[in-house]
Design a protein around this motif. Sequence first.
Motif, short mmCIF file in Angstrom:
data_model
loop_
_atom_site.label_atom_id
_atom_site.label_comp_id
_atom_site.label_asym_id
_atom_site.label_seq_id
_atom_site.Cartn_x
_atom_site.Cartn_y
_atom_site.Cartn_z
N GLU A 107 42.25 44.27 28.09
CA GLU A 107 41.49 43.04 28.36
C GLU A 107 41.67 42.59 29.80
N LEU A 108 42.87 42.68 30.33
CA LEU A 108 43.10 42.33 31.73
C LEU A 108 42.31 43.25 32.66
N GLN A 109 42.29 44.53 32.35
CA GLN A 109 41.58 45.49 33.20
C GLN A 109 40.07 45.30 33.12
N ARG A 110 39.53 45.20 31.91
CA ARG A 110 38.08 45.20 31.75
C ARG A 110 37.42 43.87 32.13
N TYR A 111 38.07 42.76 31.83
CA TYR A 111 37.42 41.46 32.06
C TYR A 111 37.87 40.78 33.35
N PHE A 112 39.00 41.23 33.92
CA PHE A 112 39.52 40.56 35.11
C PHE A 112 39.85 41.51 36.26
N ASN A 113 39.66 42.82 36.03
CA ASN A 113 40.01 43.82 37.04
C ASN A 113 41.46 43.69 37.50
N ILE A 114 42.32 43.36 36.58
CA ILE A 114 43.75 43.21 36.87
C ILE A 114 44.49 44.44 36.34
N GLU A 115 45.11 45.19 37.25
CA GLU A 115 45.81 46.42 36.88
C GLU A 115 47.31 46.21 36.70
N GLU A 116 47.82 45.06 37.13
CA GLU A 116 49.26 44.81 37.00
C GLU A 116 49.66 44.77 35.53
N THR A 117 50.90 45.20 35.26
CA THR A 117 51.42 45.06 33.91
C THR A 117 51.92 43.63 33.72
N LEU A 118 51.74 43.13 32.51
CA LEU A 118 52.04 41.74 32.22
C LEU A 118 53.51 41.57 31.83
N SER A 119 54.17 40.62 32.45
CA SER A 119 55.55 40.27 32.12
C SER A 119 55.78 38.84 32.61
N GLU A 120 56.94 38.31 32.32
CA GLU A 120 57.25 36.98 32.84
C GLU A 120 57.26 36.99 34.36
N LYS A 121 57.65 38.10 34.94
CA LYS A 121 57.71 38.23 36.39
C LYS A 121 56.32 38.18 37.03
N THR A 122 55.33 38.76 36.37
CA THR A 122 53.97 38.80 36.94
C THR A 122 53.08 37.70 36.38
N ALA A 123 53.59 36.88 35.47
CA ALA A 123 52.76 35.92 34.76
C ALA A 123 52.00 34.98 35.69
N LYS A 124 52.69 34.41 36.69
CA LYS A 124 52.04 33.42 37.55
C LYS A 124 50.89 34.03 38.34
N ASP A 125 51.12 35.22 38.89
CA ASP A 125 50.08 35.88 39.68
C ASP A 125 48.88 36.22 38.81
N ILE A 126 49.12 36.77 37.63
CA ILE A 126 48.02 37.12 36.72
C ILE A 126 47.31 35.87 36.22
N TRP A 127 48.06 34.83 35.94
CA TRP A 127 47.47 33.54 35.54
C TRP A 127 46.48 33.04 36.59
N ASN A 128 46.90 33.07 37.84
CA ASN A 128 46.05 32.56 38.92
C ASN A 128 44.82 33.44 39.12
N LYS A 129 44.99 34.76 39.09
CA LYS A 129 43.86 35.67 39.28
C LYS A 129 42.85 35.53 38.14
N ALA A 130 43.34 35.50 36.94
CA ALA A 130 42.45 35.40 35.79
C ALA A 130 41.72 34.06 35.76
N ASN A 131 42.43 32.99 36.05
CA ASN A 131 41.79 31.67 36.04
C ASN A 131 40.75 31.52 37.13
N ALA A 132 40.96 32.18 38.26
CA ALA A 132 39.95 32.16 39.32
C ALA A 132 38.65 32.80 38.82
N ARG A 133 38.79 33.86 38.03
CA ARG A 133 37.61 34.51 37.45
C ARG A 133 37.00 33.63 36.36
N ILE A 134 37.83 33.01 35.54
CA ILE A 134 37.33 32.16 34.46
C ILE A 134 36.54 30.97 34.99
#
Length: 466
Positions: A107-134
């Motif tokens: 879902e991260l790859q197909r809908y947000f073009n996010i290739e990073e793996t999800l963890s607590e460490k990457t949560a903030k960055d992925i949150w910001n990238k995904a919300n910018a798309r949303i």
Amino acid sequence: MTKFMNEDFLLESKSANILFHTFAKNVPIFDYHCHLDPKEIYEDKHFEDLAELWLGGDHYKWRLMRANGTAEKFITGEGSGYEKFRAFASCMPYAMGNPLYHWSHLELQRYFNIEETLSEKTAKDIWNKANARIKQPNFSARQLIKDSNVHALCTTDDPADSLEYHLKLKNDTSFKTKVLPAMRPDKALDITSEGFIDYMNLLADVANMPISNFEELCIALKQRIAFFHEVGCKASDHGFTDLPYEAYTKDEIETIFKKAMKGSKLTQKEVDQYKTALLIFLGSEYKKKNWVMELHISALRNNSTRSLLKVGINAGFDSIHDADMAVNLSKLLDHLEKQGDLPKTILFTMNPKDNWVIASMAGNFQSDEAISKMQFGTAWWMQDHRDGMQEHMKCFANSGLLGRFIGMLTDSRSFVSYTRHEYFRRILCNLIGGWIENGEYADDLDEVGKIIEDICLNNARRYFEV
């Protein structure tokens, strides 16, 4: 080392690669059983943030979070969106082997073009990238369905539903995906529920007629079936913990119904007689409309009373039931067939112990009325993972015609769950591709490619006539 979830993810051979990328990948989706809200589709819902889109109503993710010791505040409670998302992200590194690990990253790859793996460490960055798309204007319910290449979908709807938004969508020529209702009359069948009498009164109001006996109930449901059919309904759906079958007479059913409407306690035999009689009636009506009857069996629901009272139903407290079903299933299908009333039927089980029971039972009731009229439904709920899908398809292949299988569904409330079709297609292509590589199946890739396309879409379209 192979790159994490690359374009050949789950494809372990050259044949599998060709089958997926050439034939399966771009075939449109027919999601013939889901729980999307037609109102949200019609109104083209926009989402507040990734927590609402991803975690709202997703009991699969909620179960994972509880297993990680997450407080309910950060699952279904008053925690902020980011707090809930971070709590989910913190589960991911521990979820190896769980389908949610793959689904979430797809879902991260197909809908947000996010290739990073999800963890607590990457949560903030992925949150910001995904919300910018949303936050972009074109990120909406309809656009997600369109981008997912969905040809048609069937929602899950009570007989008393007005189908207001299905009607609006039917008349909206700007949206090309077919959004069809599917009737789920569980409340009419659940004669022992506390709300049964209230539901009968509601159904009577909607049907604009009295429901004081079983015959009138059948008339009201027949009326609602006709209305659903006019709106485009092609299927019904029933959920059973235990599949009932108990012989009955017409007089017995009338007595049982009147007892229930007075609030009197029923015996288990009476409950089973009522459910059998109503299911036989409904099956005969489905046959007249050429609907598909879906039977979802063996879900043991609301196991935790404490959690049910705190959180409510459909919140992740359901599990696999282990009761026997073969005899009752045989009697039910045989009863309908003897009357000439057995509709096209899909049999689902949540318990893998029943795979062979259902697969072999389906073979007893095939006919020339439809190709593979009786279907062993796709790996469902607790079986909806790589191992479950592989075992389901092997069982299907060993007992019938895998090439006539009607394929995958999401059974989901999420607008980004369509990647589960991709997941299924990769597993399907890898399974058949492996047989080809091992010399177990002919290597005519053009011919088998057509069969792959049929399993991904065409078989279901023909079966439901959509």
